[in-house]
Motif scaffolding. Structure first.
Motif, PDB file in Angstrom:
ATOM      1  N   GLU A 278       0.837  -1.212   0.000  1.00 33.63           N
ATOM      2  CA  GLU A 278       0.000   0.000   0.000  1.00 33.63           C
ATOM      3  C   GLU A 278       0.870   1.261   0.000  1.00 33.63           C
ATOM      4  OE1 GLU A 278      -3.166  -0.229  -0.450  1.00 33.63           O
ATOM      5  OE2 GLU A 278      -3.745   1.872  -0.160  1.00 33.63           O
ATOM      6  N   ILE A 279       1.984   1.218   0.748  1.00 30.98           N
ATOM      7  CA  ILE A 279       2.885   2.389   0.773  1.00 30.98           C
ATOM      8  C   ILE A 279       3.373   2.666  -0.655  1.00 30.98           C
ATOM      9  CG2 ILE A 279       5.127   3.253   1.583  1.00 30.98           C
ATOM     10  CD1 ILE A 279       4.696   1.689   4.194  1.00 30.98           C
ATOM     11  N   GLU A 280       3.763   1.596  -1.355  1.00 31.84           N
ATOM     12  CA  GLU A 280       4.251   1.735  -2.736  1.00 31.84           C
ATOM     13  C   GLU A 280       3.152   2.304  -3.627  1.00 31.84           C
ATOM     14  OE1 GLU A 280       7.823   1.424  -2.326  1.00 31.84           O
ATOM     15  OE2 GLU A 280       7.266   1.348  -4.463  1.00 31.84           O
ATOM     16  N   LYS A 281       1.937   1.739  -3.458  1.00 26.68           N
ATOM     17  CA  LYS A 281       0.799   2.145  -4.293  1.00 26.68           C
ATOM     18  C   LYS A 281       0.481   3.624  -4.125  1.00 26.68           C
ATOM     19  CE  LYS A 281      -3.036  -1.010  -4.438  1.00 26.68           C
ATOM     20  NZ  LYS A 281      -4.110  -1.400  -3.758  1.00 26.68           N
ATOM     21  N   GLN A 282       0.614   4.101  -2.893  1.00 26.94           N
ATOM     22  CA  GLN A 282       0.206   5.477  -2.585  1.00 26.94           C
ATOM     23  C   GLN A 282       1.350   6.478  -2.774  1.00 26.94           C
ATOM     24  OE1 GLN A 282      -2.789   6.661  -0.783  1.00 26.94           O
ATOM     25  NE2 GLN A 282      -3.799   4.741  -0.290  1.00 26.94           N
ATOM     26  N   LYS A 283       2.513   5.992  -3.219  1.00 30.00           N
ATOM     27  CA  LYS A 283       3.639   6.923  -3.428  1.00 30.00           C
ATOM     28  C   LYS A 283       3.218   7.965  -4.461  1.00 30.00           C
ATOM     29  CE  LYS A 283       8.018   5.124  -2.072  1.00 30.00           C
ATOM     30  NZ  LYS A 283       9.025   4.126  -2.343  1.00 30.00           N
ATOM     31  N   GLY A 284       3.491   9.198  -4.218  1.00 26.29           N
ATOM     32  CA  GLY A 284       3.093  10.242  -5.185  1.00 26.29           C
ATOM     33  C   GLY A 284       1.752  10.854  -4.826  1.00 26.29           C
ATOM     34  N   ASN A 285       0.972  10.214  -3.932  1.00 26.67           N
ATOM     35  CA  ASN A 285      -0.292  10.806  -3.484  1.00 26.67           C
ATOM     36  C   ASN A 285       0.003  11.730  -2.297  1.00 26.67           C
ATOM     37  OD1 ASN A 285      -2.709  11.435  -2.289  1.00 26.67           O
ATOM     38  ND2 ASN A 285      -3.363   9.317  -1.938  1.00 26.67           N
ATOM     39  N   PRO A 286      -0.149  13.045  -2.481  1.00 23.15           N
ATOM     40  CA  PRO A 286       0.250  13.972  -1.412  1.00 23.15           C
ATOM     41  C   PRO A 286      -0.606  13.812  -0.143  1.00 23.15           C
ATOM     42  CG  PRO A 286      -0.870  15.148  -3.192  1.00 23.15           C
ATOM     43  CD  PRO A 286      -0.698  13.738  -3.652  1.00 23.15           C
ATOM     44  N   ASN A 287      -1.803  13.211  -0.282  1.00 20.69           N
ATOM     45  CA  ASN A 287      -2.678  13.067   0.889  1.00 20.69           C
ATOM     46  C   ASN A 287      -2.528  11.713   1.584  1.00 20.69           C
ATOM     47  OD1 ASN A 287      -3.777  15.586   0.401  1.00 20.69           O
ATOM     48  ND2 ASN A 287      -5.190  14.715  -1.120  1.00 20.69           N
ATOM     49  N   SER A 288      -1.592  10.901   1.083  1.00 16.16           N
ATOM     50  CA  SER A 288      -1.480   9.556   1.667  1.00 16.16           C
ATOM     51  C   SER A 288      -0.980   9.616   3.114  1.00 16.16           C
ATOM     52  CB  SER A 288      -0.494   8.728   0.835  1.00 16.16           C
ATOM     53  OG  SER A 288      -0.131   7.569   1.560  1.00 16.16           O
ATOM     54  N   SER A 289      -1.588   8.769   3.960  1.00 16.87           N
ATOM     55  CA  SER A 289      -1.082   8.678   5.344  1.00 16.87           C
ATOM     56  C   SER A 289      -0.330   7.361   5.538  1.00 16.87           C
ATOM     57  CB  SER A 289      -2.241   8.784   6.337  1.00 16.87           C
ATOM     58  OG  SER A 289      -3.145   7.720   6.158  1.00 16.87           O
ATOM     59  N   PHE A 290      -0.011   6.698   4.404  1.00 10.99           N
ATOM     60  CA  PHE A 290       0.667   5.395   4.513  1.00 10.99           C
ATOM     61  C   PHE A 290       2.181   5.562   4.359  1.00 10.99           C
ATOM     62  CE2 PHE A 290      -3.654   4.424   3.713  1.00 10.99           C
ATOM     63  CZ  PHE A 290      -3.887   3.255   4.405  1.00 10.99           C
ATOM     64  N   HIS A 291       2.902   5.318   5.430  1.00 10.10           N
ATOM     65  CA  HIS A 291       4.355   5.328   5.382  1.00 10.10           C
ATOM     66  C   HIS A 291       4.880   4.409   6.474  1.00 10.10           C
ATOM     67  CE1 HIS A 291       3.999   8.222   8.693  1.00 10.10           C
ATOM     68  NE2 HIS A 291       3.125   8.866   7.937  1.00 10.10           N
ATOM     69  N   GLU A 292       6.210   4.213   6.512  1.00  6.98           N
ATOM     70  CA  GLU A 292       6.751   3.178   7.407  1.00  6.98           C
ATOM     71  C   GLU A 292       6.535   3.452   8.891  1.00  6.98           C
ATOM     72  OE1 GLU A 292      10.691   1.526   6.796  1.00  6.98           O
ATOM     73  OE2 GLU A 292      10.215   1.588   4.654  1.00  6.98           O
ATOM     74  N   LYS A 293       6.603   4.739   9.267  1.00  7.00           N
ATOM     75  CA  LYS A 293       6.409   5.046  10.689  1.00  7.00           C
ATOM     76  C   LYS A 293       4.975   4.728  11.118  1.00  7.00           C
ATOM     77  CE  LYS A 293       8.168   8.833  12.983  1.00  7.00           C
ATOM     78  NZ  LYS A 293       8.473  10.272  13.013  1.00  7.00           N
ATOM     79  N   GLN A 294       4.072   4.959  10.154  1.00  9.30           N
ATOM     80  CA  GLN A 294       2.664   4.654  10.413  1.00  9.30           C
ATOM     81  C   GLN A 294       2.481   3.129  10.577  1.00  9.30           C
ATOM     82  OE1 GLN A 294      -0.306   6.215  11.435  1.00  9.30           O
ATOM     83  NE2 GLN A 294      -0.195   7.576   9.659  1.00  9.30           N
ATOM     84  N   LEU A 295       3.172   2.365   9.741  1.00  9.17           N
ATOM     85  CA  LEU A 295       3.096   0.904   9.847  1.00  9.17           C
ATOM     86  C   LEU A 295       3.612   0.448  11.209  1.00  9.17           C
ATOM     87  CD1 LEU A 295       2.862  -2.050   8.837  1.00  9.17           C
ATOM     88  CD2 LEU A 295       5.010  -1.733   7.609  1.00  9.17           C
ATOM     89  N   ARG A 296       4.729   1.031  11.625  1.00 11.70           N
ATOM     90  CA  ARG A 296       5.312   0.687  12.931  1.00 11.70           C
ATOM     91  C   ARG A 296       4.307   0.978  14.053  1.00 11.70           C
ATOM     92  NH1 ARG A 296      10.299   4.153  15.259  1.00 11.70           N
ATOM     93  NH2 ARG A 296       8.584   5.600  15.565  1.00 11.70           N
TER      94      ARG A 296
END
Ligand code: HEM
Length: 501
Positions: A278-296
């Motif tokens: 999902e992080i990969e999919k949302q790359k480039g979306n400025p509104n995405s809240s999906f990143h590694e710290k969020q996963l952690r």
């Protein structure tokens, strides 16, 4: 020389100062006197328990009580109608965010438990759906649960001396059940199971237990005097709290790094993999809240939310089964009739095991481990929200009096007794009781409910199918007073186990 005018001015100034120090916000709910500087901080416990103080205040002031931790407002909501009404309202579904988790995330509010608004919606929806895809709450999880149960049996046999020693040593189930439920959840999240003796895993589960022991439902000194805590962290045991979180965060970072090394983006293996996709999919979306710290953070919350709560319920289950042998016998008779002894109880047996199902409901009621809910906060762009004629200011910590609701004699006959029968009608059909809300309700309802219920059902029925539990001869009966903590847990006690013939 002091004149009458001076004295009058001093008296007026003092009156104004006292009025200012003792005053409460306009239309604030009724409650005890707000003491200057400390508010009601030193009244938040009775016999060391916050939930007992809250029950007392419900009786004295009614369904909505206004309190203060320092000068920070805390509102307590009690009684079925008021609790239900507030939990179903959107403007009650905010959070203040846990101060320590905020510190751990460099001041950011991440994850599900500690966020609200769009980030919360996106993270909660994704997590719930993907956990379900991986069998969360489904029968596919059963084989993992059964593997855990066999490990529990081994631990019981080892601790009691097993057949060789006639099961003669008393057993402390607190030492046995710690890793069980988290292992089941962890299998879905990271595809891995840990040995019950693994020192790292034991350390992590004990740390989470400490995290809750140090946390205060009313917010404590961290909320009352944040500035002072910055200068003297030992006041709020901030260091201790950090020390419990740091190893968990490191453990999760290593787990995520390992997944990144071995992931096949077209064939995700577990929750961590699908989150990385999902992080990969949302790359480039400025509104995405999906990143590694969020996963952690999402994984940390699952670990924290899923470990101690289920464990605490299991410790109470053993305690009340020891104290109420008739209930134990009834559950065993039903298991013998429906399942026999040749295989472990399964989730498919549930509809034919109404007494066991009723027993799980009664365990959840009598334990009420999340006694005051996870604090909510008003979610509004205005200064306050209104509720039942009162004004609840933005930034208020809102507590729900679940323990009191689950032990209120207006709803439950003989509430301190363990009676699974209260959840059965005359024809052995399960009945629902609206005042039972161990997982809360509304938009914030616990996303781990199905998993937790299934785990408690599978683990308790498997133990009862194989063993009879009692107090060791010559020992006093264990207390039902819980360990004071954010998540209530039975105090340590020893149990005599006998292999059923
Ligand atoms: C018997 C075990 C459990 C009990 C009694 C329990 C109870 C609760 C309660 C009362 C809440 C607060 C809901 C609210 O704020 O209104 C909650 C929230 C939560 N629980 Fe559980 N829980 C249990 C197990 C689990 C498990 C196994 C997980 C793992 C996935 C979990 C994850 C969470 C999360 C992430 C939240 C925050 C939800 C949100 O803020 O939207 N819980 N739980």
């Amino acid at each position: 020389m002091v004149t009458y005018i001076d004295l009058t001015l001093i008296a007026v100034a003092l009156t104004l100062l006292l009025w200012y120090l003792f005053s409460k916000p306009k239309d604030y709910p009724p409650g005890p006197i707000k003491w200057p500087i400390v508010g009601n901080m030193f009244q938040m416990k009775v016999d060391g328990y916050t939930h007992r103080a809250m029950s007392k205040w419900h009786k004295k002031y009614g369904e909505v009580v206004g309190l203060f931790t320092g000068s920070s407002p805390v509102v307590l909501i009690s009684g079925l109608d008021a609790i239900r009404e507030a939990l179903t309202r959107d403007d009650f579904s905010g959070r203040q965010g846990n101060s320590i988790l905020k510190i751990m995330n460099d001041g950011e509010r991440l994850g599900i438990v500690n966020t609200d608004g769009e980030v919360w919606k996106a993270q909660r929806r994704f997590t719930l759906h993907r956990l379900r895809d991986f069998g969360f709450g489904k029968n596919t999880l059963e084989s993992i649960a059964h593997e855990e149960i066999r490990a529990v049996f081994n631990d019981i046999d080892r601790a009691s001396g097993g057949a060789e020693k006639g099961y003669s040593n008393p057993v402390c189930f607190h030492d046995i059940l710690g890793g069980t439920s988290i292992n089941i959840l962890w299998h879905i999240i990271s595809g891995k199971r840990y040995d019950h003796d693994d020192p790292e895993f034991k350390y992590l589960t004990t740390s989470v237990n400490k995290f809750f022991q140090v946390s205060e439902p009313s917010g404590g000194i961290l909320i009352a005097f944040p500035g002072l805590v910055k200068i003297f962290p030992s006041l709020a045991r901030t260091k201790e709290l950090r020390a419990t979180c740091e190893p968990l965060f490191k453990f999760l970072e290593d787990m995520i790094a390992e997944h990144k090394k071995t992931i096949d983006y077209d064939n995700p293996r577990d929750f961590t993999d699908v989150y990385l996709v999902e992080i990969e999919k949302q790359k480039g979306n400025p509104n995405s809240s999906f990143h590694e710290k969020q996963l952690r953070e999402v994984c940390a919350e699952a670990f924290i939310g899923g470990t101690d709560t289920t464990f605490a319920n299991l410790t109470f289950a053993i305690l009340f089964l020891v104290l109420f042998p008739d209930a134990q016998k009834k559950a065993q008779d039903e298991l013998d009739r429906v399942v026999g002894r040749e295989r472990l109880p399964s989730l498919e047996d549930k509809p034919r095991l109404p007494y066991a199902e009723a027993m799980v409901q009664e365990i959840l009621r009598i334990s009420s481990v999340v006694a005051l809910c996870v604090p909510h906060a008003p979610l509004t762009s205005k200064d306050a929200i209104s509720f039942r004629g009162y004004r609840i200011p933005k930034g208020t910590r809102v507590l729900f009096n679940f323990y009191d609701l689950h032990h209120d004699p207006n709803y439950w006959d003989d509430p301190l007794s363990f009676k699974p029968e209260r959840f059965l009608d005359g024809n052995e059909n399960l009945i629902r009781h609206d005042p039972l809300l161990p997982f809360s309700a509304g938009k914030r309802v616990c996303p781990g409910e199905t998993l937790a219920r299934n785990n408690i059902f599978l683990i308790v029925t498997a133990i009862l199918q194989k063993y009879t539990l009692s107090t060791p001869e010559g020992r006093p009966k264990p207390t039902t007073d819980p360990t004071p903590s954010f998540v209530l847990c039975a105090k340590r006690f020893e149990t005599k186990v006998q292999l059923r013939s």
